[in-house]
Design a protein around this motif. Structure first.
Motif, PDB file in Angstrom:
ATOM      1  N   CYS A  64      45.966  33.650  28.287  1.00 52.45           N
ATOM      2  CA  CYS A  64      44.955  35.139  28.118  1.00 52.45           C
ATOM      3  C   CYS A  64      44.129  34.301  26.653  1.00 52.45           C
ATOM      4  CB  CYS A  64      45.446  36.098  27.151  1.00 52.45           C
ATOM      5  SG  CYS A  64      44.501  37.106  26.958  1.00 52.45           S
ATOM      6  N   ALA A  65      44.145  33.445  26.126  1.00 45.72           N
ATOM      7  CA  ALA A  65      43.139  32.520  25.193  1.00 45.72           C
ATOM      8  C   ALA A  65      42.176  31.763  25.981  1.00 45.72           C
ATOM      9  CB  ALA A  65      44.732  31.897  24.236  1.00 45.72           C
ATOM     10  N   HIS A  66      42.821  30.910  26.918  1.00 47.59           N
ATOM     11  CA  HIS A  66      42.706  30.368  28.491  1.00 47.59           C
ATOM     12  C   HIS A  66      40.833  30.713  29.532  1.00 47.59           C
ATOM     13  CE1 HIS A  66      41.099  26.912  30.957  1.00 47.59           C
ATOM     14  NE2 HIS A  66      41.407  27.899  31.963  1.00 47.59           N
ATOM     15  N   ILE A  67      41.354  32.084  29.393  1.00 46.56           N
ATOM     16  CA  ILE A  67      40.858  32.904  30.496  1.00 46.56           C
ATOM     17  C   ILE A  67      39.165  33.494  29.378  1.00 46.56           C
ATOM     18  CG2 ILE A  67      40.479  35.439  31.453  1.00 46.56           C
ATOM     19  CD1 ILE A  67      43.603  35.141  32.367  1.00 46.56           C
ATOM     20  N   ARG A  68      39.457  33.609  28.013  1.00 48.66           N
ATOM     21  CA  ARG A  68      38.768  34.871  27.491  1.00 48.66           C
ATOM     22  C   ARG A  68      38.176  33.728  27.068  1.00 48.66           C
ATOM     23  NH1 ARG A  68      38.772  38.134  28.921  1.00 48.66           N
ATOM     24  NH2 ARG A  68      39.453  40.564  28.557  1.00 48.66           N
ATOM     25  N   GLN A  69      38.554  31.980  26.500  1.00 46.53           N
ATOM     26  CA  GLN A  69      37.226  31.256  26.639  1.00 46.53           C
ATOM     27  C   GLN A  69      36.231  30.583  27.876  1.00 46.53           C
ATOM     28  OE1 GLN A  69      39.261  27.458  25.432  1.00 46.53           O
ATOM     29  NE2 GLN A  69      37.092  27.293  24.509  1.00 46.53           N
ATOM     30  N   HIS A  70      36.478  30.754  28.871  1.00 47.27           N
ATOM     31  CA  HIS A  70      36.035  30.717  30.143  1.00 47.27           C
ATOM     32  C   HIS A  70      35.669  31.569  31.007  1.00 47.27           C
ATOM     33  CE1 HIS A  70      36.831  26.224  29.518  1.00 47.27           C
ATOM     34  NE2 HIS A  70      38.324  26.784  29.063  1.00 47.27           N
ATOM     35  N   TYR A  71      35.748  32.885  30.626  1.00 52.25           N
ATOM     36  CA  TYR A  71      35.726  34.024  31.564  1.00 52.25           C
ATOM     37  C   TYR A  71      35.299  35.359  31.328  1.00 52.25           C
ATOM     38  CZ  TYR A  71      38.421  30.592  35.391  1.00 52.25           C
ATOM     39  OH  TYR A  71      38.473  29.161  35.400  1.00 52.25           O
ATOM     40  N   ASP A  72      34.514  35.684  31.498  1.00 57.80           N
ATOM     41  CA  ASP A  72      34.255  37.264  31.341  1.00 57.80           C
ATOM     42  C   ASP A  72      35.082  38.375  32.193  1.00 57.80           C
ATOM     43  OD1 ASP A  72      33.557  39.571  29.395  1.00 57.80           O
ATOM     44  OD2 ASP A  72      31.235  38.913  30.662  1.00 57.80           O
ATOM     45  N   ILE A  73      36.652  38.884  32.106  1.00 60.09           N
ATOM     46  CA  ILE A  73      37.245  39.762  33.064  1.00 60.09           C
ATOM     47  C   ILE A  73      38.561  40.492  32.025  1.00 60.09           C
ATOM     48  CG2 ILE A  73      36.623  38.210  35.172  1.00 60.09           C
ATOM     49  CD1 ILE A  73      39.573  37.162  35.180  1.00 60.09           C
ATOM     50  N   PRO A  74      38.916  41.494  32.721  1.00 59.89           N
ATOM     51  CA  PRO A  74      39.836  42.446  31.963  1.00 59.89           C
ATOM     52  C   PRO A  74      41.080  41.503  32.163  1.00 59.89           C
ATOM     53  CG  PRO A  74      39.001  43.697  33.915  1.00 59.89           C
ATOM     54  CD  PRO A  74      37.894  42.361  33.662  1.00 59.89           C
ATOM     55  N   VAL A  75      41.652  41.237  30.688  1.00 57.62           N
ATOM     56  CA  VAL A  75      43.432  40.830  31.083  1.00 57.62           C
ATOM     57  C   VAL A  75      44.141  41.961  31.150  1.00 57.62           C
ATOM     58  CG1 VAL A  75      44.353  39.409  30.583  1.00 57.62           C
ATOM     59  CG2 VAL A  75      42.220  38.427  30.373  1.00 57.62           C
ATOM     60  N   ILE A  76      45.484  42.136  31.272  1.00 55.81           N
ATOM     61  CA  ILE A  76      46.236  42.937  30.943  1.00 55.81           C
ATOM     62  C   ILE A  76      47.419  41.640  31.561  1.00 55.81           C
ATOM     63  CG2 ILE A  76      48.455  44.451  31.973  1.00 55.81           C
ATOM     64  CD1 ILE A  76      45.696  45.730  33.780  1.00 55.81           C
ATOM     65  N   LEU A  77      48.716  42.366  29.959  1.00 56.13           N
ATOM     66  CA  LEU A  77      49.247  41.294  29.830  1.00 56.13           C
ATOM     67  C   LEU A  77      50.639  42.185  30.089  1.00 56.13           C
ATOM     68  CD1 LEU A  77      48.695  39.880  26.037  1.00 56.13           C
ATOM     69  CD2 LEU A  77      49.293  38.511  28.039  1.00 56.13           C
ATOM     70  N   LEU A  78      51.729  41.712  30.439  1.00 54.80           N
ATOM     71  CA  LEU A  78      53.457  42.486  31.143  1.00 54.80           C
ATOM     72  C   LEU A  78      54.132  41.306  29.933  1.00 54.80           C
ATOM     73  CD1 LEU A  78      52.970  42.293  34.777  1.00 54.80           C
ATOM     74  CD2 LEU A  78      52.382  44.259  33.622  1.00 54.80           C
ATOM     75  N   THR A  79      54.935  42.335  29.482  1.00 50.12           N
ATOM     76  CA  THR A  79      56.594  41.679  29.279  1.00 50.12           C
ATOM     77  C   THR A  79      57.220  42.675  28.635  1.00 50.12           C
ATOM     78  OG1 THR A  79      56.776  40.557  27.169  1.00 50.12           O
ATOM     79  CG2 THR A  79      54.652  42.468  26.941  1.00 50.12           C
ATOM     80  N   ALA A  80      58.503  42.023  29.007  1.00 47.69           N
ATOM     81  CA  ALA A  80      59.929  43.029  28.589  1.00 47.69           C
ATOM     82  C   ALA A  80      59.717  43.212  26.905  1.00 47.69           C
ATOM     83  CB  ALA A  80      60.760  41.602  29.022  1.00 47.69           C
TER      84      ALA A  80
END
Length: 225
Positions: A64-80
Motif C-alpha cells: 500500500c505504501a509503495h502504491i501511494r508513492q508511485h501511483y494515484d489509484i484507490p486501494v482496498i485492504l483485505l485482512t483477517a
C-alpha cells in the motif's frame, strides 16, 4: 473497462473476487504476493488495487505504501485482522478502505464502485513530480516560480507519460494517444519530442527522468525523496 489489481496469497479468495468482479465487467489482474503485485503494476496499468495484508515477500501494508508513492489509484485492504491498531496502520499507509475477512463479495463490489465514484469526482487536472507541476486544464508546466512554454504536442506527450509514472509506453501507443489514430507522419517524431523534453528538463533530473527501454519505448521515472 476498469482494471483491478487483486493481490492475495489465498487462491480461493482470488477466485471468488475474480468471479464477482469480472461478472460486473472489470478486468482482474492477479498476484500471489506483494512483490509480484508491485512488478505487475510496472508493466500493467491498473485503476484500483485490492490487496491482502498478510502476504509473503511484501505484505499489504508495504505494498500500500509503495502504491501511494508511485501511483494515484484507490486501494482496498483485505485482512483477517479486525483490531483497531491494524486498521490505523492501514490508513496511515494510505489505504482508502478496509474490509475484514470473512466478507460478503457483494459488499466488496459495492465498495469498489463507491471508490471509483469518489475518485472520479476528485480527479484532478494536476500532476506533480516534485518541483514540476503539470496543469492539464490550463496546459501549463511550472516549477513553482516560472512557467515552461511547451508546444502542444510536447505538453501532451509529457502529460501522458507523467500520468502513469513507471509505465512503459511503446512508440505506437504514444503516437496513437498524442498524435491520433490518423497520424501518417514519421514515427521518429516521438524520439524527437522525447529528446526535446529531456533538454528542457535536464535541470530536474533529481525529480524525474524519461527513460528509454531499448526496442520497446519510453517511461517516466519519478525519483524517490
Amino acid at each position: 473497462m476498469n482494471h483491478l489489481l487483486l493481490a492475495d496469497d489465498d487462491a480461493n479468495i482470488r477466485a471468488l473476487v475474480r468471479y464477482v468482479m469480472t461478472r460486473e465487467g472489470y478486468r482482474v489482474h492477479e498476484a500471489r504476493d506483494g512483490a509480484e503485485a508491485a512488478a505487475l503494476m510496472e508493466r500493467t496499468p491498473v485503476d484500483l488495487a485490492i490487496i491482502d495484508v498478510m502476504m509473503p515477500l511484501m505484505d499489504g501494508f508495504e505494498l500500500c505504501a509503495h502504491i501511494r508513492q508511485h501511483y494515484d489509484i484507490p486501494v482496498i485492504l483485505l485482512t483477517a485482522r479486525g483490531e483497531l491498531s491494524d486498521k490505523e496502520q492501514g490508513y496511515l499507509k494510505g489505504t482508502d478502505d478496509y474490509v475484514t475477512k470473512p466478507f460478503e463479495p457483494e459488499e466488496l463490489l459495492y465498495r469498489v464502485k463507491a471508490l471509483f465514484r469518489r475518485y472520479k469526482r476528485a480527479a484532478s487536472d494536476i500532476i506533480r513530480m516534485h518541483r514540476i507541476t503539470i496543469d492539464r486544464k490550463n496546459v501549463e508546466v511550472s516549477d513553482g516560480e516560472s512557467v515552461f512554454l511547451l508546444p502542444m504536442k510536447e505538453f501532451e506527450l509529457l502529460a501522458q507519460l507523467a500520468q502513469y509514472p513507471g509505465r512503459l509506453f511503446t512508440r505506437d501507443e504514444l503516437i496513437r494517444l498524442v498524435w491520433g489514430h490518423d497520424y501518417e507522419g514519421d514515427d521518429n517524431t516521438v524520439n524527437v519530442h522525447i529528446n526535446r523534453l529531456r533538454q528542457r528538463f535536464a535541470d530536474y533530473a533529481d525529480d524525474f527522468v524519461i527513460q528509454t527501454v531499448r526496442g520497446f519505448g519510453y517511461k517516466i521515472v519519478v525519483k524517490e525523496k
